[in-house]
Design an enzyme around this catalytic site. Sequence first.
Site, PDB file in Angstrom:
ATOM      1  N   LEU A   1       0.864  -1.187   0.000  1.00 48.11           N
ATOM      2  CA  LEU A   1       0.000   0.000   0.000  1.00 48.11           C
ATOM      3  C   LEU A   1       0.892   1.226   0.000  1.00 48.11           C
ATOM      4  O   LEU A   1       1.722   1.387   0.901  1.00 48.11           O
ATOM      5  CB  LEU A   1      -0.887   0.037   1.253  1.00 48.11           C
ATOM      6  CG  LEU A   1      -2.029  -0.964   1.390  1.00 48.11           C
ATOM      7  CD1 LEU A   1      -2.661  -0.822   2.772  1.00 48.11           C
ATOM      8  CD2 LEU A   1      -3.072  -0.750   0.308  1.00 48.11           C
ATOM      9  N   HIS A   2       0.745   2.078  -0.993  1.00 44.12           N
ATOM     10  CA  HIS A   2       1.587   3.277  -0.994  1.00 44.12           C
ATOM     11  C   HIS A   2       1.000   4.447  -1.762  1.00 44.12           C
ATOM     12  O   HIS A   2       1.499   5.568  -1.644  1.00 44.12           O
ATOM     13  CB  HIS A   2       2.967   2.954  -1.583  1.00 44.12           C
ATOM     14  CG  HIS A   2       2.937   2.786  -3.072  1.00 44.12           C
ATOM     15  ND1 HIS A   2       2.600   1.596  -3.674  1.00 44.12           N
ATOM     16  CD2 HIS A   2       3.176   3.663  -4.069  1.00 44.12           C
ATOM     17  CE1 HIS A   2       2.649   1.747  -4.990  1.00 44.12           C
ATOM     18  NE2 HIS A   2       2.997   2.990  -5.251  1.00 44.12           N
ATOM     19  N   ARG A   3      -0.033   4.220  -2.566  1.00 46.20           N
ATOM     20  CA  ARG A   3      -0.550   5.299  -3.409  1.00 46.20           C
ATOM     21  C   ARG A   3      -1.107   6.432  -2.562  1.00 46.20           C
ATOM     22  O   ARG A   3      -1.722   6.207  -1.518  1.00 46.20           O
ATOM     23  CB  ARG A   3      -1.630   4.775  -4.341  1.00 46.20           C
ATOM     24  CG  ARG A   3      -1.086   3.897  -5.435  1.00 46.20           C
ATOM     25  CD  ARG A   3      -1.573   4.339  -6.781  1.00 46.20           C
ATOM     26  NE  ARG A   3      -0.882   3.624  -7.853  1.00 46.20           N
ATOM     27  CZ  ARG A   3      -0.938   3.973  -9.122  1.00 46.20           C
ATOM     28  NH1 ARG A   3      -1.641   5.009  -9.484  1.00 46.20           N
ATOM     29  NH2 ARG A   3      -0.280   3.299 -10.033  1.00 46.20           N
TER      30      ARG A   3
ATOM     31  N   ARG B   1       5.646   6.237   3.830  1.00 42.82           N
ATOM     32  CA  ARG B   1       4.456   7.097   3.779  1.00 42.82           C
ATOM     33  C   ARG B   1       3.255   6.405   4.405  1.00 42.82           C
ATOM     34  O   ARG B   1       2.459   7.040   5.108  1.00 42.82           O
ATOM     35  CB  ARG B   1       4.150   7.469   2.321  1.00 42.82           C
ATOM     36  CG  ARG B   1       2.938   8.383   2.186  1.00 42.82           C
ATOM     37  CD  ARG B   1       2.865   8.965   0.791  1.00 42.82           C
ATOM     38  NE  ARG B   1       2.697   7.947  -0.227  1.00 42.82           N
ATOM     39  CZ  ARG B   1       3.097   8.088  -1.490  1.00 42.82           C
ATOM     40  NH1 ARG B   1       3.740   9.175  -1.857  1.00 42.82           N
ATOM     41  NH2 ARG B   1       2.878   7.134  -2.365  1.00 42.82           N
TER      42      ARG B   1
END
Length: 361
Positions: free
Chosen positions: A206-208, A241
């Site tokens: 998960l990073h968007r 992030r």
Amino acid sequence: MTARLLTVVGARPQFVKAMPVSRAIRRMPGLDEVMVHTGQHHDSALSAAFFAALDLPAPAENLGIHGGSHGEMTGRMLAALDGVIARHAPDLVIVYGDTNSTLAGALAAAKAGVPVAHVEAGLRVFDRSMPEETNRVVVDHLSRLLFAPTRTAVANLAREGLVEGVLQVGDVMQDAVLAMAAMPQSEPGVLQRLSLVPDTYAVATLHRAATTDDAANLAAAIGYLRARAAALPVVLPLHPRTRAAAARFGVDLSGLMMIEPLGPLDMQRLLAGCTAVFTDSGGLQKEAYFHRKPCVTLRDSTEWTETIEAGWNRLWTVADYRPRREISDYGTGDAAERIVQAIARFLAVDAAPRVLTGAEA
């Protein structure tokens, strides 16, 4: 005649995509490459280590630009790349994918009158609320060479009136995955280091920004993963992030096997041993297919529609997969060679590849 190519990268997936193309450039007489790293992904564990692991040439320039809004970051990159292009006087600028680095590289080149080659041209989700979609569309319309991975991408470009300079070449990530599979792995291997047994775990990423910048979206995605983890361990290489967003929004990450981000080779080994992939990434949807692992995309749309149509991928809003088949559009691992041959023809240099020996290879 020797032509100079300036390659602009900034995000980890771009480093991986650039690897097979950079190798093909080194085999081509008459082409020299200058690698520029914008600094968009700046953490040394997630950036410099990728260059070393992939045996990419060290960037000639690292601009160190990261942070801020999309507009602010792109603007600073554009200003810096203007000077880079003036210093190196390239005959062509190569950009990859759909990041702010992609957009800044294409804009800087176009304003300097330097032709642009876009690798992964023609991808669309038809959602202009996504910054990546804006970047894709603008870069494609600035480019002279548009290297489309699939027939769908070619059709998308044609609908926008882009037919000149378009070439369907297959997918450079297929090239990269094959190349990485042939590279030696560290000892002990990643599965041993993590005490994992093949075929007993799933992999998630998960990073968007659309996921991490919204509390409700992040909570929903993490909740989905935690529900899956009740039946099968879910290994989550945690992007900085995402870690920061979870702490900021108070999202509970318990129940997931959180690990530090992995280098590209270890990530491929992790994918090879898993039973399923859950991701909001674009590239990992394809990598799951290359390893023939079923994928669930934690988004409401995808740019890689053929993975859905071929039954290897589904959106998390869809209950089941379509009937499974192979995907021919991605090619057999020669996309980088086709890209470099086309660039050589465009720049009118000798298009006969040479054989590298020793340290060159």
